[in-house]
Scaffold this active site. Structure first.
Site, PDB file in Angstrom:
ATOM      1  N   LEU A  11       0.804  -1.368  -0.007  1.00  0.00           N
ATOM      2  CA  LEU A  11      -0.098   0.006   0.028  1.00  0.00           C
ATOM      3  C   LEU A  11       0.681   1.366   0.001  1.00  0.00           C
ATOM      4  CD1 LEU A  11      -2.897  -1.049   2.527  1.00  0.00           C
ATOM      5  CD2 LEU A  11      -3.291  -0.425  -0.193  1.00  0.00           C
ATOM      6  N   MET A  14       1.463   4.259  -5.059  1.00  0.00           N
ATOM      7  CA  MET A  14       0.992   3.749  -6.249  1.00  0.00           C
ATOM      8  C   MET A  14      -0.074   2.539  -6.238  1.00  0.00           C
ATOM      9  SD  MET A  14       2.695   5.216  -8.990  1.00  0.00           S
ATOM     10  CE  MET A  14       2.552   4.125 -10.392  1.00  0.00           C
ATOM     11  N   ASN A  33      -0.742  -5.546   3.418  1.00  0.00           N
ATOM     12  CA  ASN A  33       0.405  -4.740   3.434  1.00  0.00           C
ATOM     13  C   ASN A  33       1.344  -5.510   4.495  1.00  0.00           C
ATOM     14  OD1 ASN A  33       1.715  -2.211   2.519  1.00  0.00           O
ATOM     15  ND2 ASN A  33       2.089  -2.044   4.643  1.00  0.00           N
ATOM     16  N   SER A 129       3.176   3.145 -15.857  1.00  0.00           N
ATOM     17  CA  SER A 129       3.710   4.586 -15.998  1.00  0.00           C
ATOM     18  C   SER A 129       2.635   5.393 -15.729  1.00  0.00           C
ATOM     19  CB  SER A 129       4.275   4.769 -17.402  1.00  0.00           C
ATOM     20  OG  SER A 129       4.597   6.203 -17.475  1.00  0.00           O
ATOM     21  N   LYS A 183       9.137  -1.148 -20.425  1.00  0.00           N
ATOM     22  CA  LYS A 183       8.981  -0.143 -19.184  1.00  0.00           C
ATOM     23  C   LYS A 183      10.410   0.608 -19.094  1.00  0.00           C
ATOM     24  CE  LYS A 183       7.126   2.711 -16.316  1.00  0.00           C
ATOM     25  NZ  LYS A 183       8.114   3.157 -15.197  1.00  0.00           N
ATOM     26  N   HIS A 186      11.046   3.004 -21.997  1.00  0.00           N
ATOM     27  CA  HIS A 186      10.280   4.029 -21.768  1.00  0.00           C
ATOM     28  C   HIS A 186      10.930   5.103 -20.746  1.00  0.00           C
ATOM     29  CE1 HIS A 186       7.219   6.110 -18.984  1.00  0.00           C
ATOM     30  NE2 HIS A 186       6.441   6.152 -19.981  1.00  0.00           N
ATOM     31  N   ASN A 187      11.318   4.550 -19.796  1.00  0.00           N
ATOM     32  CA  ASN A 187      11.891   5.423 -18.782  1.00  0.00           C
ATOM     33  C   ASN A 187      13.245   5.897 -19.458  1.00  0.00           C
ATOM     34  OD1 ASN A 187       9.958   4.548 -17.075  1.00  0.00           O
ATOM     35  ND2 ASN A 187      11.125   4.145 -15.112  1.00  0.00           N
ATOM     36  N   GLU A 190      12.209   8.791 -21.266  1.00  0.00           N
ATOM     37  CA  GLU A 190      11.624   9.877 -20.097  1.00  0.00           C
ATOM     38  C   GLU A 190      13.114  10.633 -19.737  1.00  0.00           C
ATOM     39  OE1 GLU A 190       9.171   8.056 -16.773  1.00  0.00           O
ATOM     40  OE2 GLU A 190      10.736   8.872 -15.644  1.00  0.00           O
TER      41      GLU A 190
HETATM   42  C1  6PG Z   1       6.551   6.271 -14.654  1.00  0.00           C
HETATM   43  C2  6PG Z   1       7.804   6.729 -14.228  1.00  0.00           C
HETATM   44  C3  6PG Z   1       8.102   6.094 -12.906  1.00  0.00           C
HETATM   45  C4  6PG Z   1       9.669   6.304 -12.370  1.00  0.00           C
HETATM   46  C5  6PG Z   1      10.001   7.754 -11.652  1.00  0.00           C
HETATM   47  C6  6PG Z   1      11.416   7.974 -11.281  1.00  0.00           C
HETATM   48  O1  6PG Z   1       6.710   6.045 -15.865  1.00  0.00           O
HETATM   49  O2  6PG Z   1       5.574   6.602 -14.114  1.00  0.00           O
HETATM   50  O3  6PG Z   1       8.969   6.384 -15.033  1.00  0.00           O
HETATM   51  O4  6PG Z   1       8.225   4.867 -13.073  1.00  0.00           O
HETATM   52  O5  6PG Z   1       9.878   5.553 -11.368  1.00  0.00           O
HETATM   53  O6  6PG Z   1      10.052   8.589 -12.981  1.00  0.00           O
HETATM   54  O7  6PG Z   1      12.288   7.675 -12.113  1.00  0.00           O
HETATM   55  P1  6PG Z   1      13.739   8.137 -11.553  1.00  0.00           P
HETATM   56  O8  6PG Z   1      13.832   8.366 -10.248  1.00  0.00           O
HETATM   57  O9  6PG Z   1      14.837   7.024 -12.229  1.00  0.00           O
HETATM   58  O10 6PG Z   1      13.986   9.454 -12.399  1.00  0.00           O
END
Ligand code: 6PG
Length: 472
Positions: A11, A14, A33, A129, A183, A186-187, A190
């Site tokens: 919990l 997210m 939890n 995400s 994912k 994706h990051n 990001e």
């Molecule tokens: C998402 C994000 C998330 C990620 C944070 C922190 O898609 O919602 O990618 O999953 O954990 O952005 O990432 P960093 O701490 O490595 O910048």
């Protein structure tokens, strides 16, 4: 009492938001939890008055779920995830499904899929995400792993996901650790786009002398364009406009310039290095965070290493959206996506993931951190040519490159002459210039390798492997 449709372990913010999302979409839930007090306070607070019950033990949790059980774990990646799997496995039965919604390293997921499948449980490693808000209102989800058991969770995920014109932002990604791999990439993208926007801000502030609000106005302008409309541009505007309640100044200017990271950007770059995929823009963004973290060294070096003073070169005008900087931001963003998609394509072949590139672009169009209008173009490009090697050669993108390369070049040159680091912009420029150069100087590298180590080389005029006696 009837059994719950869905179970959640963990919990944190997210986890709480995802279970509230599932319940809102008609799936009664049970939560567990490690510390029960957390469960109690959730059930008294945000979880009250809803079809959500709590469990004190894993046995109790499993007993409260209908079969096949669908259990989402939102716990810390690594050892904590293994501990939960170990703890719950004795209570699971054939066909039950465990889903890891954290940011796991994809190889850990590969291992877990194999281990759990051998016990006849299903295992899905799912990238989620969209941050806390996305989890509650509709995230983008990237589930990979046991295909058969995915079927039992699909109706739930489709309802929970963000919705875009062409469907929910979730699709079965592929076998093994493919969901977490996607994912991770994706990051990486990001990281790239965050750094790109930071570089644009730095130039507007230091070269253009613009205030936070003025830069925010540019973000607002960019966010209305087809090329830059995106969640990250939108929140950059918000960040730049926000004032500090303590002193009324821009909060951004009160924040220490050291960027943290939790590992996914690093994993993207490590995978790219391993697979021979070229991701310089993404790597530059990762390295920029590393450089930012050595603050005390930078402060010292600033006193002894000299560089040029800031030159007020032409970065554009606010009424045309700072067009050369916009060129740099557009091309560097395109490069981040292009590099990420190429890494996915190479990994898909190497690991036999059979990734569906247009579908991945589609599920990134809503809910996730890198959602943007550009993803429509990316989806179209891969629909037109599923085996596309690089986005840059797809018609719409190549036109963008040809139109915007002069602007990017002027920005990188001006930044260099002003002594301002622009790692993502300059890596992108080198990336594009390398990619569009038919003959690179690696013929000389090959000559050196053959000279000192007889590593041999190929020739331009005939097939085969050749060696020269260079030192005779
Ligand atoms: C998402 C994000 C998330 C990620 C944070 C922190 O898609 O919602 O990618 O999953 O954990 O952005 O990432 P960093 O701490 O490595 O910048």
């Amino acid at each position: 009492m009837s059994k719950a449709h869905f179970g959640l372990i963990g919990l944190g913010v997210m986890g709480e938001n995802l279970v509230l999302n599932a319940e809102r979409n008609g799936f009664s839930s049970v939560v567990y939890n490690r510390t029960y007090s957390k469960t109690e306070s959730f059930l008294r607070g945000r979880g009250s008055g809803k079809s959500i019950s709590g469990a004190k033990s894993l046995q109790d949790f499993v007993d409260k779920l209908e079969r096949p059980r669908r259990i989402l774990m939102m716990v810390k990646a690594g050892a904590a995830t293994d501990a939960v799997i170990k703890g719950i496995s004795p209570f699971l039965e054939d066909g039950d499904l465990l889903i890891d919604g954290g940011n796991a390293e994809f190889r850990d997921t590969e291992r877990r899929v194999q281990e759990l499948e051998s016990k006849r449980f299903g295992y899905i490693g799912m990238g989620v995400s969209g941050g806390a808000k996305g989890a509650l209102e509709g995230p983008s989800m990237m589930p990979g792993g046991t295909k058969n058991s995915y079927v039992s969770i699909e109706p739930l995920l489709s309802k929970m996901a963000a919705q875009v014109d062409d469907g929910p932002c979730v699709t079965y990604i592929g076998p093994g650790g493919s969901g977490h791999f996607v994912k991770t990439v994706h990051n990486g993208i990001e990281y790239g786009i965050e750094q790109i926007l930071a570089e644009a801000y730095d130039l507007m502030k230091r070269v253009g002398g613009m205030s936070g609000n003025q830069i925010a106005d540019i973000m607002s302008f960019w966010n209305k364009t087809d090329e830059l409309n995106s969640y990250l541009v939108e929140i950059t505007e918000t960040c730049l406009r926000t004032k500090d309640p303590i002193n009324g100044e821009d909060v951004v200017e009160q924040i220490l310039d050291k960027a943290g990271q939790k590992g996914t950007g690093l994993w993207t770059v490590l995978s790219a290095l391993e697979l021979g995929a070229s991701v310089p823009t993404i790597y530059a963004s990762l390295n920029a965070r590393v450089m930012s973290s050595i603050k005390s060294q930078r402060l010292f070096a600033e006193t002894i290493l000299e560089g040029p003073n800031i030159k007020h070169f032409d970065i554009g005008k606010s009424d045309d959206g700072m067009s050369p900087i916009m060129d740099a931001v557009v091309l560097s963003s395109i490069a981040s996506y292009a590099q990420g998609m190429e890494l996915l394509r190479i990994a898909s072949n190497e690991y036999n993931y059979k990734l569906n590139m247009p579908s991945i672009a589609r599920i990134w169009k809503g809910g996730c951190i890198i959602r943007s209008r550009l993803l429509n173009r990316i989806q179209e490009a891969f629909q037109a040519e599923p085996q596309l090697t690089n986005l840059l050669i797809s018609p719409w993108f190549s036109e963008e490159v040809n139109k915007r390369l002069p602007g990017l070049t002027r920005i990188v040159a001006g930044a260099a002459e002003s002594g301002i680091p622009v790692p993502c912009f300059s890596s992108t420029l080198d990336y594009i210039n390398s990619y569009r150069t038919g003959r690179l100087p690696q013929n000389l590298v090959q000559a050196m390798r053959d000279c000192f180590g007889s590593h041999t080389y190929e020739r331009i005029d005939k097939e085969g492997s050749f060696h020269t006696e260079w030192l005779k």
